[in-house]
Design a protein around this motif. Structure first.
Motif, PDB file in Angstrom:
ATOM      1  N   VAL A 238       0.847  -1.186   0.000  1.00  0.00           N
ATOM      2  CA  VAL A 238       0.000   0.000   0.000  1.00  0.00           C
ATOM      3  C   VAL A 238       0.889   1.245   0.000  1.00  0.00           C
ATOM      4  O   VAL A 238       1.931   1.272   0.630  1.00  0.00           O
ATOM      5  N   VAL A 239       0.436   2.277  -0.733  1.00  0.00           N
ATOM      6  CA  VAL A 239       1.117   3.567  -0.739  1.00  0.00           C
ATOM      7  C   VAL A 239       0.248   4.537   0.049  1.00  0.00           C
ATOM      8  O   VAL A 239      -0.959   4.631  -0.191  1.00  0.00           O
ATOM      9  N   VAL A 240       0.849   5.252   1.021  1.00  0.00           N
ATOM     10  CA  VAL A 240       0.101   6.178   1.868  1.00  0.00           C
ATOM     11  C   VAL A 240       0.507   7.610   1.520  1.00  0.00           C
ATOM     12  O   VAL A 240       1.695   7.946   1.533  1.00  0.00           O
ATOM     13  N   PHE A 241      -0.473   8.462   1.241  1.00  0.00           N
ATOM     14  CA  PHE A 241      -0.272   9.874   0.918  1.00  0.00           C
ATOM     15  C   PHE A 241      -0.886  10.698   2.039  1.00  0.00           C
ATOM     16  O   PHE A 241      -2.035  10.446   2.434  1.00  0.00           O
ATOM     17  N   ARG A 242      -0.149  11.724   2.543  1.00  0.00           N
ATOM     18  CA  ARG A 242      -0.669  12.547   3.642  1.00  0.00           C
ATOM     19  C   ARG A 242      -0.331  14.007   3.406  1.00  0.00           C
ATOM     20  O   ARG A 242       0.738  14.340   2.899  1.00  0.00           O
ATOM     21  N   VAL A 243      -1.261  14.888   3.834  1.00  0.00           N
ATOM     22  CA  VAL A 243      -1.036  16.333   3.887  1.00  0.00           C
ATOM     23  C   VAL A 243      -1.641  16.805   5.199  1.00  0.00           C
ATOM     24  O   VAL A 243      -2.759  16.408   5.544  1.00  0.00           O
ATOM     25  N   TRP A 244      -0.902  17.647   5.955  1.00  0.00           N
ATOM     26  CA  TRP A 244      -1.425  18.144   7.223  1.00  0.00           C
ATOM     27  C   TRP A 244      -0.875  19.548   7.491  1.00  0.00           C
ATOM     28  O   TRP A 244       0.131  19.942   6.948  1.00  0.00           O
ATOM     29  N   GLY A 245      -1.595  20.283   8.324  1.00  0.00           N
ATOM     30  CA  GLY A 245      -1.197  21.636   8.687  1.00  0.00           C
ATOM     31  C   GLY A 245      -2.364  22.591   8.618  1.00  0.00           C
ATOM     32  O   GLY A 245      -3.522  22.193   8.710  1.00  0.00           O
ATOM     33  N   THR A 246      -2.066  23.894   8.442  1.00  0.00           N
ATOM     34  CA  THR A 246      -3.113  24.911   8.333  1.00  0.00           C
ATOM     35  C   THR A 246      -3.118  25.443   6.912  1.00  0.00           C
ATOM     36  O   THR A 246      -2.080  25.840   6.388  1.00  0.00           O
ATOM     37  N   ALA A 247      -4.301  25.446   6.301  1.00  0.00           N
ATOM     38  CA  ALA A 247      -4.421  25.914   4.924  1.00  0.00           C
ATOM     39  C   ALA A 247      -5.813  26.491   4.703  1.00  0.00           C
ATOM     40  O   ALA A 247      -6.701  25.823   4.200  1.00  0.00           O
ATOM     41  N   PRO A 248      -6.000  27.760   5.080  1.00  0.00           N
ATOM     42  CA  PRO A 248      -7.310  28.367   4.858  1.00  0.00           C
ATOM     43  C   PRO A 248      -7.588  28.526   3.371  1.00  0.00           C
ATOM     44  O   PRO A 248      -6.674  28.690   2.572  1.00  0.00           O
ATOM     45  N   ALA A 249      -8.856  28.461   3.008  1.00  0.00           N
ATOM     46  CA  ALA A 249      -9.249  28.627   1.604  1.00  0.00           C
ATOM     47  C   ALA A 249      -8.954  30.055   1.167  1.00  0.00           C
ATOM     48  O   ALA A 249      -9.177  31.002   1.903  1.00  0.00           O
ATOM     49  N   GLY A 250      -8.448  30.191  -0.029  1.00  0.00           N
ATOM     50  CA  GLY A 250      -8.130  31.512  -0.561  1.00  0.00           C
ATOM     51  C   GLY A 250      -9.116  31.922  -1.626  1.00  0.00           C
ATOM     52  O   GLY A 250     -10.201  31.342  -1.752  1.00  0.00           O
ATOM     53  N   ALA A 251      -8.751  32.922  -2.427  1.00  0.00           N
ATOM     54  CA  ALA A 251      -9.622  33.442  -3.476  1.00  0.00           C
ATOM     55  C   ALA A 251      -9.945  32.373  -4.519  1.00  0.00           C
ATOM     56  O   ALA A 251     -10.993  32.396  -5.142  1.00  0.00           O
TER      57      ALA A 251
ATOM     58  N   GLY B  77      -2.954  31.187  -1.029  1.00  0.00           N
ATOM     59  CA  GLY B  77      -2.772  32.530  -0.487  1.00  0.00           C
ATOM     60  C   GLY B  77      -2.086  32.554   0.858  1.00  0.00           C
ATOM     61  O   GLY B  77      -1.348  33.487   1.154  1.00  0.00           O
ATOM     62  N   SER B  78      -2.307  31.576   1.706  1.00  0.00           N
ATOM     63  CA  SER B  78      -1.638  31.542   3.017  1.00  0.00           C
ATOM     64  C   SER B  78      -1.706  30.129   3.565  1.00  0.00           C
ATOM     65  O   SER B  78      -2.398  29.271   3.034  1.00  0.00           O
ATOM     66  N   GLY B  79      -0.982  29.900   4.653  1.00  0.00           N
ATOM     67  CA  GLY B  79      -0.999  28.605   5.318  1.00  0.00           C
ATOM     68  C   GLY B  79       0.397  28.055   5.550  1.00  0.00           C
ATOM     69  O   GLY B  79       1.401  28.650   5.153  1.00  0.00           O
ATOM     70  N   ASP B  80       0.454  26.920   6.214  1.00  0.00           N
ATOM     71  CA  ASP B  80       1.711  26.229   6.527  1.00  0.00           C
ATOM     72  C   ASP B  80       1.391  24.735   6.549  1.00  0.00           C
ATOM     73  O   ASP B  80       0.706  24.255   7.454  1.00  0.00           O
ATOM     74  N   ILE B  81       1.864  24.002   5.540  1.00  0.00           N
ATOM     75  CA  ILE B  81       1.500  22.586   5.420  1.00  0.00           C
ATOM     76  C   ILE B  81       2.735  21.700   5.244  1.00  0.00           C
ATOM     77  O   ILE B  81       3.793  22.159   4.826  1.00  0.00           O
ATOM     78  N   HIS B  82       2.532  20.426   5.553  1.00  0.00           N
ATOM     79  CA  HIS B  82       3.522  19.370   5.342  1.00  0.00           C
ATOM     80  C   HIS B  82       2.855  18.276   4.520  1.00  0.00           C
ATOM     81  O   HIS B  82       1.636  18.119   4.559  1.00  0.00           O
ATOM     82  N   CYS B  83       3.658  17.512   3.795  1.00  0.00           N
ATOM     83  CA  CYS B  83       3.111  16.401   3.012  1.00  0.00           C
ATOM     84  C   CYS B  83       4.104  15.246   3.041  1.00  0.00           C
ATOM     85  O   CYS B  83       5.301  15.455   3.277  1.00  0.00           O
ATOM     86  N   SER B  84       3.599  14.019   2.799  1.00  0.00           N
ATOM     87  CA  SER B  84       4.484  12.853   2.797  1.00  0.00           C
ATOM     88  C   SER B  84       3.912  11.744   1.929  1.00  0.00           C
ATOM     89  O   SER B  84       2.707  11.650   1.715  1.00  0.00           O
ATOM     90  N   VAL B  85       4.834  10.898   1.430  1.00  0.00           N
ATOM     91  CA  VAL B  85       4.494   9.675   0.700  1.00  0.00           C
ATOM     92  C   VAL B  85       5.246   8.544   1.386  1.00  0.00           C
ATOM     93  O   VAL B  85       6.446   8.667   1.643  1.00  0.00           O
ATOM     94  N   THR B  86       4.545   7.442   1.687  1.00  0.00           N
ATOM     95  CA  THR B  86       5.174   6.300   2.355  1.00  0.00           C
ATOM     96  C   THR B  86       4.921   5.039   1.532  1.00  0.00           C
ATOM     97  O   THR B  86       3.778   4.747   1.179  1.00  0.00           O
ATOM     98  N   VAL B  87       6.006   4.314   1.252  1.00  0.00           N
ATOM     99  CA  VAL B  87       5.927   3.035   0.548  1.00  0.00           C
ATOM    100  C   VAL B  87       6.817   2.056   1.289  1.00  0.00           C
ATOM    101  O   VAL B  87       8.026   2.264   1.388  1.00  0.00           O
TER     102      VAL B  87
END
Length: 198
Positions: free
Chosen positions: A101-114, A159-169
């Motif tokens: 299985v391949v796991v994809f993740r994104v986490w953090g703060t990311a408010p919707a922009g324009a 427009g703004s935010g602070d996020i992290h992302c990862s892929v795990t195999v």
């Protein structure tokens, strides 16, 4: 003194006669072919090719197996935020997950922009999908395609935010980070030089 003249020597059978005491003309022996040199250079070339392939494999393997991430300014490491700590604790369970299985993740703060909410794309070199960011997190899994060249996830801020992302195999994880404006968080894991995800 009376000089006697001798008649010129007659050639027998249509050709000049050889005078005695003179060595006959002998052509030099033919030069030997360079087959030994060609074989030697060919073997050296093959050995050099294998060494080059091994070096490239070592470099690619080292880069794809590193777990460190870089921040927007290019320095290694990242700040310990609430979302980051949550990612580290769940990373252990991802490593224990099935290797198929391949796991994809994104986490953090990311408010919707324009342009709307966080734009997430994940998948492999031949299969891209869109993801939805809810409550500060996105997580998806796909079956491991052994023929895939790479798996990746990208998330673009709006427009703004602070996020992290990862892929795990199979216990190997690659991480990325993005902050502010319309920056993109990107993480990618590639198959080995000779292919394969084992």
């Amino acid at each position: 003194m009376n000089q006697q003249q001798y008649p010129p020597q007659q050639s027998g059978w249509g050709g000049p006669q050889q005078s005695f005491g003179q060595a006959p003309f002998v052509s030099p022996p033919p030069k030997k072919g360079g087959a030994g040199k060609v074989i030697g250079l060919g073997c050296l070339g093959l050995v050099g090719l294998f060494v080059l392939i091994a070096l490239i494999g070592a470099v690619v393997g080292r880069d794809s197996s590193s777990n460190g991430s870089k921040s927007a300014d290019g320095k290694a490491g990242h700040s310990a935020s609430k979302g980051d700590n949550a990612a580290d604790t769940s990373g252990d369970s991802d490593k224990k997950a099935d290797k198929k299985v391949v796991v994809f993740r994104v986490w953090g703060t990311a408010p919707a922009g324009a342009l709307g909410p966080l734009n997430i794309t994940y998948g492999s070199d031949s299969d891209n999908r869109d993801g939805t960011f809810k409550d500060g997190e996105f997580k998806a899994t796909l079956p491991l395609d052994e023929d895939a060249l790479y798996f990746d996830v990208t998330a673009q801020l709006q427009g703004s935010g602070d996020i992290h992302c990862s892929v795990t195999v199979g216990g190997k994880t690659q991480k990325g980070h993005a902050a502010g404006d319309y920056n993109i968080c990107s993480a990618q894991l590639s198959a080995g030089l000779l292919g394969g995800w084992s």
